[in-house]
Scaffold this active site. Structure first.
Site, PDB file in Angstrom:
ATOM      1  N   LYS A  22      -3.246  -0.256  11.015  1.00 20.98           N
ATOM      2  CA  LYS A  22      -3.661   0.113   9.659  1.00 20.98           C
ATOM      3  C   LYS A  22      -5.050  -0.469   9.357  1.00 20.98           C
ATOM      4  O   LYS A  22      -5.941   0.228   8.867  1.00 20.98           O
ATOM      5  CB  LYS A  22      -2.662  -0.429   8.655  1.00 20.98           C
ATOM      6  N   ASN A  23      -5.242  -1.754   9.687  1.00 24.26           N
ATOM      7  CA  ASN A  23      -6.476  -2.428   9.265  1.00 24.26           C
ATOM      8  C   ASN A  23      -7.676  -2.124  10.143  1.00 24.26           C
ATOM      9  O   ASN A  23      -8.778  -2.602   9.875  1.00 24.26           O
ATOM     10  CB  ASN A  23      -6.236  -3.939   9.149  1.00 24.26           C
ATOM     11  N   ARG A 122      -8.558 -12.076  -4.730  1.00 18.79           N
ATOM     12  CA  ARG A 122      -9.199 -11.114  -3.822  1.00 18.79           C
ATOM     13  C   ARG A 122     -10.589 -10.660  -4.338  1.00 18.79           C
ATOM     14  O   ARG A 122     -10.836  -9.491  -4.546  1.00 18.79           O
ATOM     15  CB  ARG A 122      -8.296  -9.896  -3.610  1.00 18.79           C
ATOM     16  N   VAL A 328      -5.555 -19.128   4.026  1.00 16.46           N
ATOM     17  CA  VAL A 328      -6.473 -18.021   3.759  1.00 16.46           C
ATOM     18  C   VAL A 328      -6.363 -17.533   2.317  1.00 16.46           C
ATOM     19  O   VAL A 328      -7.350 -17.419   1.605  1.00 16.46           O
ATOM     20  CB  VAL A 328      -6.210 -16.842   4.729  1.00 16.46           C
ATOM     21  N   ARG A 398       3.367   0.838   2.938  1.00 13.42           N
ATOM     22  CA  ARG A 398       1.906   0.770   3.074  1.00 13.42           C
ATOM     23  C   ARG A 398       1.500   0.339   4.465  1.00 13.42           C
ATOM     24  O   ARG A 398       0.400   0.635   4.914  1.00 13.42           O
ATOM     25  CB  ARG A 398       1.343  -0.233   2.062  1.00 13.42           C
TER      26      ARG A 398
HETATM   27  C1  EPZ Z   1      -8.151  -8.172   5.252  1.00 14.99           C
HETATM   28  O1  EPZ Z   1      -8.185  -8.305   3.856  1.00 14.99           O
HETATM   29  C2  EPZ Z   1      -6.866  -7.438   5.566  1.00 14.99           C
HETATM   30  N1  EPZ Z   1      -6.897  -6.109   4.943  1.00 14.99           N
HETATM   31  C3  EPZ Z   1      -5.688  -8.254   5.049  1.00 14.99           C
HETATM   32  O2  EPZ Z   1      -4.509  -7.564   5.435  1.00 14.99           O
HETATM   33  C4  EPZ Z   1      -5.695  -9.628   5.723  1.00 14.99           C
HETATM   34  O3  EPZ Z   1      -4.644 -10.408   5.213  1.00 14.99           O
HETATM   35  C5  EPZ Z   1      -7.040 -10.324   5.464  1.00 14.99           C
HETATM   36  O4  EPZ Z   1      -8.128  -9.459   5.893  1.00 14.99           O
HETATM   37  C6  EPZ Z   1      -7.167 -11.652   6.202  1.00 14.99           C
HETATM   38  O5  EPZ Z   1      -7.002 -11.440   7.570  1.00 14.99           O
HETATM   39  C7  EPZ Z   1      -7.613  -5.131   5.550  1.00 14.99           C
HETATM   40  O6  EPZ Z   1      -8.229  -5.327   6.579  1.00 14.99           O
HETATM   41  C8  EPZ Z   1      -7.583  -3.774   4.885  1.00 14.99           C
HETATM   42  P1  EPZ Z   1     -10.642 -11.288   3.410  1.00 14.99           P
HETATM   43  P2  EPZ Z   1      -9.554  -8.757   3.134  1.00 14.99           P
HETATM   44  O7  EPZ Z   1     -11.810 -10.710   2.693  1.00 14.99           O
HETATM   45  O8  EPZ Z   1     -10.714  -8.325   3.917  1.00 14.99           O
HETATM   46  C9  EPZ Z   1     -11.979 -14.487   0.240  1.00 14.99           C
HETATM   47  C10 EPZ Z   1      -2.406  -6.680   5.132  1.00 14.99           C
HETATM   48  O9  EPZ Z   1      -1.359  -7.305   4.994  1.00 14.99           O
HETATM   49  N2  EPZ Z   1     -13.064 -13.568  -0.161  1.00 14.99           N
HETATM   50  O10 EPZ Z   1     -10.744 -11.554   4.864  1.00 14.99           O
HETATM   51  O11 EPZ Z   1      -9.481  -8.345   1.704  1.00 14.99           O
HETATM   52  C11 EPZ Z   1     -10.586 -13.980  -0.112  1.00 14.99           C
HETATM   53  O12 EPZ Z   1     -10.257 -14.290  -1.435  1.00 14.99           O
HETATM   54  C12 EPZ Z   1      -3.645  -7.093   4.394  1.00 14.99           C
HETATM   55  O13 EPZ Z   1      -2.566  -5.703   5.935  1.00 14.99           O
HETATM   56  C13 EPZ Z   1     -13.976 -13.966  -1.129  1.00 14.99           C
HETATM   57  O14 EPZ Z   1     -13.893 -15.067  -1.663  1.00 14.99           O
HETATM   58  O15 EPZ Z   1      -9.417 -10.337   3.201  1.00 14.99           O
HETATM   59  C14 EPZ Z   1      -9.711 -14.697   0.884  1.00 14.99           C
HETATM   60  O16 EPZ Z   1      -9.412 -15.993   0.385  1.00 14.99           O
HETATM   61  C15 EPZ Z   1      -3.309  -8.113   3.346  1.00 14.99           C
HETATM   62  N3  EPZ Z   1     -14.977 -13.115  -1.494  1.00 14.99           N
HETATM   63  C16 EPZ Z   1     -10.610 -14.843   2.113  1.00 14.99           C
HETATM   64  O17 EPZ Z   1     -11.954 -14.586   1.664  1.00 14.99           O
HETATM   65  C17 EPZ Z   1     -15.129 -11.880  -0.915  1.00 14.99           C
HETATM   66  O18 EPZ Z   1     -16.083 -11.136  -1.276  1.00 14.99           O
HETATM   67  C18 EPZ Z   1     -10.291 -13.874   3.231  1.00 14.99           C
HETATM   68  O19 EPZ Z   1     -10.177 -12.585   2.635  1.00 14.99           O
HETATM   69  C19 EPZ Z   1     -14.190 -11.492   0.072  1.00 14.99           C
HETATM   70  C20 EPZ Z   1     -13.167 -12.355   0.444  1.00 14.99           C
END
Ligand code: EPZ
Length: 419
Positions: A22-23, A122, A328, A398
């Site tokens: 998916k991702n 997020r 995370v 999802r």
């Molecule tokens: C991706 O989400 C995945 N989704 C998530 O999978 C996964 O849990 C996550 O990466 C971590 O591996 C997709 O790829 C579609 P991040 P993403 O940005 O990109 C902070 C699932 O279950 N952050 O890597 O949204 C954030 O708050 C989903 O399939 C900022 O602060 O996660 C978090 O603490 C759930 N500012 C950390 O970074 C930003 O602009 C990592 O989030 C962006 C992120």
């Protein structure tokens, strides 16, 4: 609303096929916006998030042609608007992934802010800072990101945090920018690498795949190609945990074991026998007692946060105490109170869950809250005594293609009921 009903107690035995990731599929579908010709994507999983993304691209006027076995061709030549509405974005945060490609190819975008979700606030600040560094003019008002540019320029970007979709958005924007972009502290997840492989096949000039430093030299245009999505490592890991918890013997094919080193070593530590080939992995318990393991999530190649809930469920029925640290996301223990309603013994201290294994869990009516939390409730239901009913299973749909069919194939007593 649909529910899943599970009668626990059957060990899972048999073989199933792993679906496309998916991702990886979500950013690669968005990459269809970058190509001058139709982009054909194969091995797509049949999931709500994929449908939502196709609906979003269709609402912008792109022509999507669905082929056999969930192959889709995306033609951005018919695009008519650059708008991602709240109604769609609120159901899937990853819609933010159209922002970078729209700016890079068309110089404008209006995308609803994704907002938070059950597992955390997020934010997307890192996405926006990076695009601004590349020359985009960005205004956030009325819940929407309004962005425009006369042409993105290469920039040197250091991400404040490792962000998967942040890396993907900026990476896609940089492929058509004027000049060279470097992205430091980039995410190294296999799904980011899969997006890079697809973009390179389309003609993008990218180096550093799989490392924390990406270098992208902008090109004039990208071609349409045919690309196969990589297998879903989190789906693979979820079914391996199910086999371990139920004391079964399961083989997963069409997967990539090398993407799951951290998960496989934790399962071995828990007492499972894990064997693997190039595109398959097999787990059996051989009558061994399941032992609790300590988990600390982090960016790849650290232990995946998307496997944390599943291992919390494993620890709930394992021998001993397992300490689970979620590093995370700030609120990714929504499954804990539901597991405790089944009799799990878990103590939450901030971002740490101390899980003391119990002899058995008792089936109960449960509420799914987010994708991976829901998966952990299914796993718990598979081993619980009696019947477990899981509500709001749209969360599961999802991310897990035909979950009840796959589990039934492995001998689980599970069915989906309309309400
Ligand atoms: C991706 O989400 C995945 N989704 C998530 O999978 C996964 O849990 C996550 O990466 C971590 O591996 C997709 O790829 C579609 P991040 P993403 O940005 O990109 C902070 C699932 O279950 N952050 O890597 O949204 C954030 O708050 C989903 O399939 C900022 O602060 O996660 C978090 O603490 C759930 N500012 C950390 O970074 C930003 O602009 C990592 O989030 C962006 C992120």
């Amino acid at each position: 609303m649909e529910k899943l009903i599970i009668q626990g107690g059957n060990p899972l035995v048999g073989e199933i096929r792993v679906s496309g990731a998916k991702n990886a599929a979500l950013p690669i579908l968005a990459a269809g916006l970058l190509a001058d010709e139709p982009l054909t994507i194969r091995n797509l999983p049949h999931l709500q998030d994929i449908t939502t993304t196709m609906e979003l691209l269709g609402s912008m006027g792109l022509t999507l042609t669905v082929g056999k076995r969930l192959q889709v061709e995306i033609d951005s030549g018919t695009i008519s608007n650059f708008f991602a509405p709240y109604e769609l974005v609120k159901t899937m945060r990853a819609s933010i992934l159209v922002l970078g490609p729209l700016l890079a190819r068309f110089g404008q975008a209006e995308v609803s802010l994704p907002g938070g979700c059950a597992i955390g606030s997020r934010p997307v600040d890192i996405h926006l800072h990076g695009l601004a560094a590349m020359g985009a003019e960005i205004e956030v008002s009325g819940g929407y990101i309004k962005a425009k540019t006369t042409g993105l320029k290469g920039a040197d970007i250091i991400l404040d945090k490792v962000t998967v979709t942040g890396t993907e958005n900026l990476l896609m924007a940089a492929t058509l920018a004027d000049g060279v972009t470097t992205i430091k502290n980039a995410a190294r997840e296999p799904e980011v690498v899969d997006l890079i492989c697809c973009l390179q096949k389309m003609g993008a000039n990218i180096s550093g795949a799989g490392t924390d430093t990406l270098r992208i030299e902008g090109v004039k245009s990208l071609m349409g190609v045919t690309y196969d999505i990589l297998p879903d490592r989190i789906e693979t890991g979820t079914y391996l945990v199910a086999a371990a918890m139920t004391g079964g013997h399961v083989r997963l094919k069409d997967t990539r074991p090398e993407l799951l080193e951290g998960v496989m070593s934790k399962l071995t530590e828990a007492g499972a026998t894990v064997t693997r080939g190039l595109d398959w992995v097999e787990l059996q318990m051989k009558g061994q007692t399941l032992k609790a393991v300590d988990i600390n999530t982090g960016p790849y190649p650290g232990f995946p946060t998307d496997m944390q809930a599943q291992f919390t469920a494993l620890n709930a029925v394992a021998e001993g105490v397992g300490v689970v640290v979620e590093s995370v996301f700030e609120n990714r223990f929504m499954h804990v109170q539901e597991l405790m309603r089944m009799g799990a013994s878990i103590r939450l201290e901030g971002n740490t869950a101390i899980v003391t294994g119990v002899k058995n869990l008792t089936g109960a009516p449960l509420m799914a809250t987010d994708l991976r939390a829901s998966a952990s409730l299914v796993l718990a239901g598979l081993v619980a005594t009696g019947e477990t009913v899981i509500n709001r299973i749209y969360h599961i749909d999802r991310g897990y293609e035909t979950i009840e069919e796959k589990l039934m194939n492995l001998g689980a007593k599970i069915k989906r009921v309309p309400r």
